[in-house]
Write an enzyme that holds these catalytic residues in place. Structure first.
Site: not given
Length: 306
Positions: A171, A167
């Site tokens: 991101k 993640y």
């Protein structure tokens, strides 16, 4: 409402708009006058399954309020599906003015236990999905000489967090993607910005609550509702933000932040070049006071939101 912050006459596509932050963005954009493509696969928080119900409910709410909206149930991780989101905007409303890359899933694992599947699926939805949807809109934006991308990043990538290598990488990759879009398309009047949201949602509900500190953090997150994120998105999509591009914002309840970006903070020069030994003896000791400590997002935002 300032006329310049209105979205009247604009067409906006919002991914992951069936629930949570995306839902609030779609509803507010419609309230601000935009026609909205409500995209949502309807998967679970970890990306499994599909359900058109949430997106259909959002579209119904928009139409009941006198607005215009259509459902798109494609997966952003599929290039053709991502393209269909923009094509549906063109078919239904004749143009596209704004893209909000909000769709996401979580597959949290401590790094040594993270599988290639966990890695690839999160990268596919967040980073590849943001690219596919943005690319589908790029030529429309270029040809009309205007357009605004709003991508969702996270302090998990900007600062750090445990158990989120996939993640965090996705991101922070989105920040690089947004900055490149901003640089490449500025000449065409196209803008690209990022927002790191703080809000309680299905995704933040996966934060562990095993320690007292984690329990406090979760209670703090619960006080930050998803609707607090939407006004910043709507503003960045509007003509009021026509000169805002390449920025990273964070929204935390009633707080708005702009983030710094990596820049050199200290440098050393040695006229005869460096060896591993001279680096160890001279460079590392000289640079050490400027090293960044290992910290988590919660270490920076360890206070109650205002």
């Amino acid at each position: 409402m300032s006329a310049s912050a209105s979205l009247e006459g604009k067409v906006v596509a919002v991914t992951g708009a069936g629930r949570g932050i995306g839902r609030e963005i779609a509803l507010l954009c419609a309230k601000q006058g935009a026609a909205v493509v409500v995209n949502d696969l309807g998967a679970s928080a970890d990306g499994e399954g599909a359900d058109a119900g949430p997106a259909e409910e959002v579209v119904s709410l928009i139409r009941d309020g006198g607005g215009q909206a259509v459902v798109n149930g494609a997966s952003v991780a599929d290039p053709q599906g991502a393209t269909s989101i923009i094509e549906d905007a063109i078919k239904a409303f004749g143009r596209i003015d704004g893209v909000v890359n909000n769709a996401g899933i979580l597959r949290d694992r401590i790094f040594h236990r993270m599988s290639a599947v966990d890695w690839n699926q999160v990268i596919d939805v967040h980073l590849n999905g943001a690219f596919y949807v943005s690319k589908a809109a790029a030529n429309y934006f270029k040809d009309q000489g205007s357009g605004s991308f709003v991508h969702f990043t996270s302090t998990s990538g900007l600062i750090g967090n445990f158990g989120q290598a996939n993640y965090a990488a996705a991101k922070l990759g989105i920040v690089g993607l947004s900055n490149s879009i901003a640089l490449d398309m500025q000449r065409f009047g196209v803008r690209s910005n990022c927002i790191a949201p703080f809000a309680w949602s299905r995704m933040t509900a996966t934060i562990p609550t095993e320690t007292e500190a984690e329990k406090v953090r979760v209670e703090r997150m619960k006080s930050m509702s998803a609707d607090k994120i939407a006004p910043m998105v709507a503003c960045l999509l509007s003509d009021a933000a026509a000169d805002v591009t390449g920025q990273i914002f964070a929204v935390r309840k009633n707080e708005i932040f702009v983030f710094s970006v990596p820049r050199p903070v200290r440098g050393l020069h040695r006229s005869d070049g460096w060896t591993p030994e001279s680096i160890a003896a001279e460079a590392l000791p000289a640079l050490r006071s400027s090293f960044n400590p290992l910290i988590r997002s919660a270490d920076i935002f360890g206070y109650d939101p205002v």
